[in-house]
Design a protein around this motif. Structure first.
Motif, PDB file in Angstrom:
ATOM      1  N   TYR A 267      11.673 -33.816  -5.577  1.00  0.00           N
ATOM      2  CA  TYR A 267      10.796 -35.069  -6.119  1.00  0.00           C
ATOM      3  C   TYR A 267       9.488 -34.402  -6.558  1.00  0.00           C
ATOM      4  O   TYR A 267       9.215 -35.000  -7.636  1.00  0.00           O
ATOM      5  CB  TYR A 267      10.502 -35.738  -5.106  1.00  0.00           C
ATOM      6  N   ASN A 268       8.873 -33.436  -6.351  1.00  0.00           N
ATOM      7  CA  ASN A 268       7.934 -32.712  -6.816  1.00  0.00           C
ATOM      8  C   ASN A 268       8.161 -31.841  -8.199  1.00  0.00           C
ATOM      9  O   ASN A 268       7.101 -31.558  -8.867  1.00  0.00           O
ATOM     10  CB  ASN A 268       6.882 -31.689  -6.000  1.00  0.00           C
ATOM     11  N   GLU A 269       9.291 -31.944  -8.523  1.00  0.00           N
ATOM     12  CA  GLU A 269       9.757 -31.058  -9.847  1.00  0.00           C
ATOM     13  C   GLU A 269      10.108 -32.264 -10.971  1.00  0.00           C
ATOM     14  O   GLU A 269      10.204 -31.837 -12.203  1.00  0.00           O
ATOM     15  CB  GLU A 269      10.868 -30.340  -9.588  1.00  0.00           C
ATOM     16  N   ILE A 270      10.481 -33.636 -10.644  1.00  0.00           N
ATOM     17  CA  ILE A 270      10.971 -34.368 -11.442  1.00  0.00           C
ATOM     18  C   ILE A 270       9.968 -34.792 -12.664  1.00  0.00           C
ATOM     19  O   ILE A 270      10.492 -34.968 -13.976  1.00  0.00           O
ATOM     20  CB  ILE A 270      11.265 -35.779 -10.942  1.00  0.00           C
ATOM     21  N   GLY A 271       8.806 -34.799 -12.399  1.00  0.00           N
ATOM     22  CA  GLY A 271       7.723 -34.952 -13.666  1.00  0.00           C
ATOM     23  C   GLY A 271       7.944 -33.881 -14.841  1.00  0.00           C
ATOM     24  O   GLY A 271       7.516 -34.385 -15.926  1.00  0.00           O
ATOM     25  N   ARG A 272       8.100 -32.856 -14.470  1.00  0.00           N
ATOM     26  CA  ARG A 272       8.450 -31.720 -15.531  1.00  0.00           C
ATOM     27  C   ARG A 272       9.722 -32.002 -16.137  1.00  0.00           C
ATOM     28  O   ARG A 272       9.712 -32.039 -17.501  1.00  0.00           O
ATOM     29  CB  ARG A 272       8.731 -30.298 -14.972  1.00  0.00           C
ATOM     30  N   HIS A 273      10.795 -32.438 -15.763  1.00  0.00           N
ATOM     31  CA  HIS A 273      11.907 -32.706 -16.341  1.00  0.00           C
ATOM     32  C   HIS A 273      11.632 -34.013 -17.267  1.00  0.00           C
ATOM     33  O   HIS A 273      12.162 -34.134 -18.456  1.00  0.00           O
ATOM     34  CB  HIS A 273      13.042 -33.049 -15.373  1.00  0.00           C
ATOM     35  N   ILE A 274      10.815 -35.030 -16.771  1.00  0.00           N
ATOM     36  CA  ILE A 274      10.830 -36.205 -17.465  1.00  0.00           C
ATOM     37  C   ILE A 274       9.524 -35.609 -18.868  1.00  0.00           C
ATOM     38  O   ILE A 274       9.895 -36.377 -19.991  1.00  0.00           O
ATOM     39  CB  ILE A 274       9.611 -37.349 -16.943  1.00  0.00           C
ATOM     40  N   ALA A 275       8.984 -34.829 -18.664  1.00  0.00           N
ATOM     41  CA  ALA A 275       7.740 -34.462 -19.472  1.00  0.00           C
ATOM     42  C   ALA A 275       8.417 -33.812 -20.800  1.00  0.00           C
ATOM     43  O   ALA A 275       8.018 -33.944 -21.852  1.00  0.00           O
ATOM     44  CB  ALA A 275       6.728 -33.512 -19.113  1.00  0.00           C
ATOM     45  N   THR A 276       9.573 -33.240 -20.484  1.00  0.00           N
ATOM     46  CA  THR A 276      10.306 -32.368 -21.476  1.00  0.00           C
ATOM     47  C   THR A 276      11.421 -33.313 -22.119  1.00  0.00           C
ATOM     48  O   THR A 276      12.106 -32.608 -23.249  1.00  0.00           O
ATOM     49  CB  THR A 276      11.118 -31.117 -20.950  1.00  0.00           C
ATOM     50  N   ALA A 277      11.657 -34.320 -21.634  1.00  0.00           N
ATOM     51  CA  ALA A 277      12.655 -35.486 -22.396  1.00  0.00           C
ATOM     52  C   ALA A 277      12.007 -35.903 -23.684  1.00  0.00           C
ATOM     53  O   ALA A 277      10.453 -36.336 -23.690  1.00  0.00           O
ATOM     54  CB  ALA A 277      13.023 -36.461 -21.311  1.00  0.00           C
ATOM     55  N   THR A 278      12.790 -36.311 -24.524  1.00  0.00           N
ATOM     56  CA  THR A 278      12.513 -37.203 -25.741  1.00  0.00           C
ATOM     57  C   THR A 278      12.270 -38.648 -25.403  1.00  0.00           C
ATOM     58  O   THR A 278      11.348 -39.669 -25.616  1.00  0.00           O
ATOM     59  CB  THR A 278      13.219 -37.016 -26.897  1.00  0.00           C
ATOM     60  N   VAL A 279      13.360 -39.126 -24.634  1.00  0.00           N
ATOM     61  CA  VAL A 279      13.683 -40.517 -24.359  1.00  0.00           C
ATOM     62  C   VAL A 279      14.149 -40.734 -22.839  1.00  0.00           C
ATOM     63  O   VAL A 279      15.100 -39.748 -22.515  1.00  0.00           O
ATOM     64  CB  VAL A 279      14.592 -41.181 -25.291  1.00  0.00           C
ATOM     65  N   CYS A 280      13.948 -41.355 -22.256  1.00  0.00           N
ATOM     66  CA  CYS A 280      14.514 -41.891 -21.017  1.00  0.00           C
ATOM     67  C   CYS A 280      15.339 -43.139 -20.736  1.00  0.00           C
ATOM     68  O   CYS A 280      14.781 -43.966 -21.643  1.00  0.00           O
ATOM     69  CB  CYS A 280      13.509 -41.836 -19.799  1.00  0.00           C
ATOM     70  N   VAL A 281      16.664 -43.046 -20.334  1.00  0.00           N
ATOM     71  CA  VAL A 281      17.423 -44.130 -20.424  1.00  0.00           C
ATOM     72  C   VAL A 281      17.907 -44.440 -18.849  1.00  0.00           C
ATOM     73  O   VAL A 281      18.041 -43.601 -18.035  1.00  0.00           O
ATOM     74  CB  VAL A 281      18.746 -43.633 -21.361  1.00  0.00           C
ATOM     75  N   PHE A 282      18.010 -45.815 -18.726  1.00  0.00           N
ATOM     76  CA  PHE A 282      18.039 -46.551 -17.497  1.00  0.00           C
ATOM     77  C   PHE A 282      19.294 -47.584 -17.892  1.00  0.00           C
ATOM     78  O   PHE A 282      18.679 -48.804 -17.719  1.00  0.00           O
ATOM     79  CB  PHE A 282      16.897 -46.764 -16.653  1.00  0.00           C
ATOM     80  N   PRO A 283      20.474 -47.469 -17.780  1.00  0.00           N
ATOM     81  CA  PRO A 283      21.312 -48.585 -18.030  1.00  0.00           C
ATOM     82  C   PRO A 283      21.734 -49.285 -16.925  1.00  0.00           C
ATOM     83  O   PRO A 283      23.031 -49.473 -16.940  1.00  0.00           O
ATOM     84  CB  PRO A 283      22.608 -47.740 -18.950  1.00  0.00           C
ATOM     85  N   THR A 284      21.068 -49.595 -15.992  1.00  0.00           N
ATOM     86  CA  THR A 284      21.364 -50.103 -14.882  1.00  0.00           C
ATOM     87  C   THR A 284      21.984 -51.595 -14.557  1.00  0.00           C
ATOM     88  O   THR A 284      21.224 -52.243 -15.486  1.00  0.00           O
ATOM     89  CB  THR A 284      20.325 -49.678 -13.509  1.00  0.00           C
ATOM     90  N   PHE A 285      22.768 -52.072 -13.771  1.00  0.00           N
ATOM     91  CA  PHE A 285      23.113 -53.336 -13.587  1.00  0.00           C
ATOM     92  C   PHE A 285      22.440 -53.912 -12.151  1.00  0.00           C
ATOM     93  O   PHE A 285      22.441 -55.186 -12.066  1.00  0.00           O
ATOM     94  CB  PHE A 285      24.513 -53.355 -13.357  1.00  0.00           C
ATOM     95  N   ALA A 286      22.122 -53.029 -11.615  1.00  0.00           N
ATOM     96  CA  ALA A 286      21.570 -53.857  -9.889  1.00  0.00           C
ATOM     97  C   ALA A 286      20.313 -52.720  -9.630  1.00  0.00           C
ATOM     98  O   ALA A 286      20.393 -51.707  -9.319  1.00  0.00           O
ATOM     99  CB  ALA A 286      22.636 -53.595  -9.286  1.00  0.00           C
ATOM    100  N   GLU A 287      19.183 -53.703  -9.755  1.00  0.00           N
ATOM    101  CA  GLU A 287      18.004 -53.062  -9.129  1.00  0.00           C
ATOM    102  C   GLU A 287      17.083 -53.842  -8.424  1.00  0.00           C
ATOM    103  O   GLU A 287      17.492 -55.245  -8.642  1.00  0.00           O
ATOM    104  CB  GLU A 287      17.005 -52.299 -10.184  1.00  0.00           C
TER     105      GLU A 287
END
Length: 379
Positions: A267-287
């Protein structure tokens, strides 16, 4: 105030794997601790009975009692005894539990019991359009009816839950939160045209739509990359042991060359992966109200997300993200491409997203709202 959380998961190396539910409890517990309140976490479904403390939070690991046909009720009574012992010893004043599978249906604490709706099994089965186990629905309804108070993380989840269980009680709406100090935007060199999804690989989160969306995006941006991070899961509908195995054949051969599945990361590494992304996608049906969306927004990332139910309680379409139905593959891909190609728009979305998180989803703000609700039940 002295608050205890009763949960089947919690994000710590000692307590095993945890998803969004555990993360939301951890964030709220941390926020309450920062405000000077005493917090305990009671985690059942553990391999052993252990007590430890970390960052001012006392964690009680509770081993389930295993006896054929009686395991659930015996574990519930074990948890009940622990809660009442801590209450008598003045170590807690109120308990908050989750709605998942109605674990508290036959737990009778001497202190007030609050249930927070993060999405019951009945709720998710309804959104997935699949049958729920009658036992789970019965227990969830009984648990909700006997709770002293109910909080929901979104108005959408409150409305659907009330309808499914024919509830008469008032439901307060208090969202999930994050520690914005741990999600500060960082200047890392972004990979060119990188699209990131992170979360469980599972049908209900739109993972069988994502390959079809990326195929459309790849036609317009042949150099775009898709990165997937998260735990693979079995697919109940098909019987497959792996959602990732179901996804791969859905990509075109050329698009699949630009797809990277990293798997689960700490979990403490996820921020680095988000930071290097251009766009984040969440095509979810259920939350209910997804923490992952809030994390990406805090890091000033442009998002293309689902437009179902709860989504408008997180994202303002065209202001701090785009919302598109997951089955509209062409439009979803067009919104991704628009963000990949328009740097000023990404920056604008990112700034607005961070501001909304600071004003609405910051953990101390949410903790204060929770305390105000608890005080209605604690003398």
């Amino acid at each position: 105030m002295k608050i205890a959380f009763l949960t089947p998961e919690y994000p710590h190396e000692r307590t095993g794997k945890s998803g969004g539910l555990g993360t939301s409890i951890f964030n709220l517990a941390t926020g309450l601790g920062k405000l000077g309140h005493v917090v305990s976490v009671l985690v059942y479904q553990q391999k052993e009975d252990v007590i430890f403390e970390e960052n001012g939070i006392t964690v009680y690991q509770i081993r389930n009692i295993k006896l054929k046909g009686l395991s659930l009720i015996l574990t519930q009574k074990k948890v009940q005894r622990l809660i009442n012992k801590l209450y008598i010893e003045k170590r807690l004043e109120i308990v908050e539990a989750t709605d998942w599978t109605g674990f508290t249906a036959y737990v009778k604490p001497q202190c007030p019991l609050i249930i927070r709706l993060n999405g019951s099994d009945t709720y998710f089965c309804h959104l997935d359009k699949r049958p729920v186990k009658p036992k789970n629905k019965f227990l969830e309804k009984h648990a909700l009816n006997k709770a002293d108070g109910i909080i929901s993380v979104s108005q959408f989840t409150a409305d659907v839950t009330r309808k499914l269980f024919i509830l008469k009680k008032e439901i307060a709406v208090i969202p999930n939160s994050i520690n914005i100090d741990k999600f500060q935007p960082i200047a890392l060199a972004s990979e060119p045209a990188t699209i990131l999804y992170y979360g469980t690989l599972i049908r209900k989160k739109g993972l069988l739509e994502l390959p079809l969306i990326f195929n459309e995006a790849h036609k317009q941006q042949p150099f775009a990359k898709l990165v997937l991070i998260g735990k693979d899961s079995a697919d109940k509908q098909s019987g497959s042991a792996s959602t990732w195995a179901l996804m791969k054949p859905l990509f075109t051969a050329e698009a699949l060359k630009n797809v990277t599945y990293i798997g689960l990361v700490p979990y403490n590494e996820i921020g680095r992966h988000i930071a290097t992304a251009t766009v984040c996608v969440f095509p979810t049906f259920a939350e209910a109200l997804p923490v992952s969306w809030i994390e990406a927004m805090a890091l000033k990332k442009a998002i293309v997300a689902s437009n179902i139910g709860w989504a408008s309680e997180v994202i303002d379409d065209g202001v701090n993200g785009f919302m598109v139905h997951p089955t509209n593959h062409t439009l979803y891909a067009e919104k991704i491409i628009q963000l990949l190609e328009d740097h000023p728009l990404r920056v604008s979305f990112g700034e607005a997203a961070r501001k909304k998180v600071e004003q609405t989803f910051e953990m101390e703000i949410v903790a204060k709202k929770s305390i105000n609700f608890y005080r209605k039940f604690v003398k």
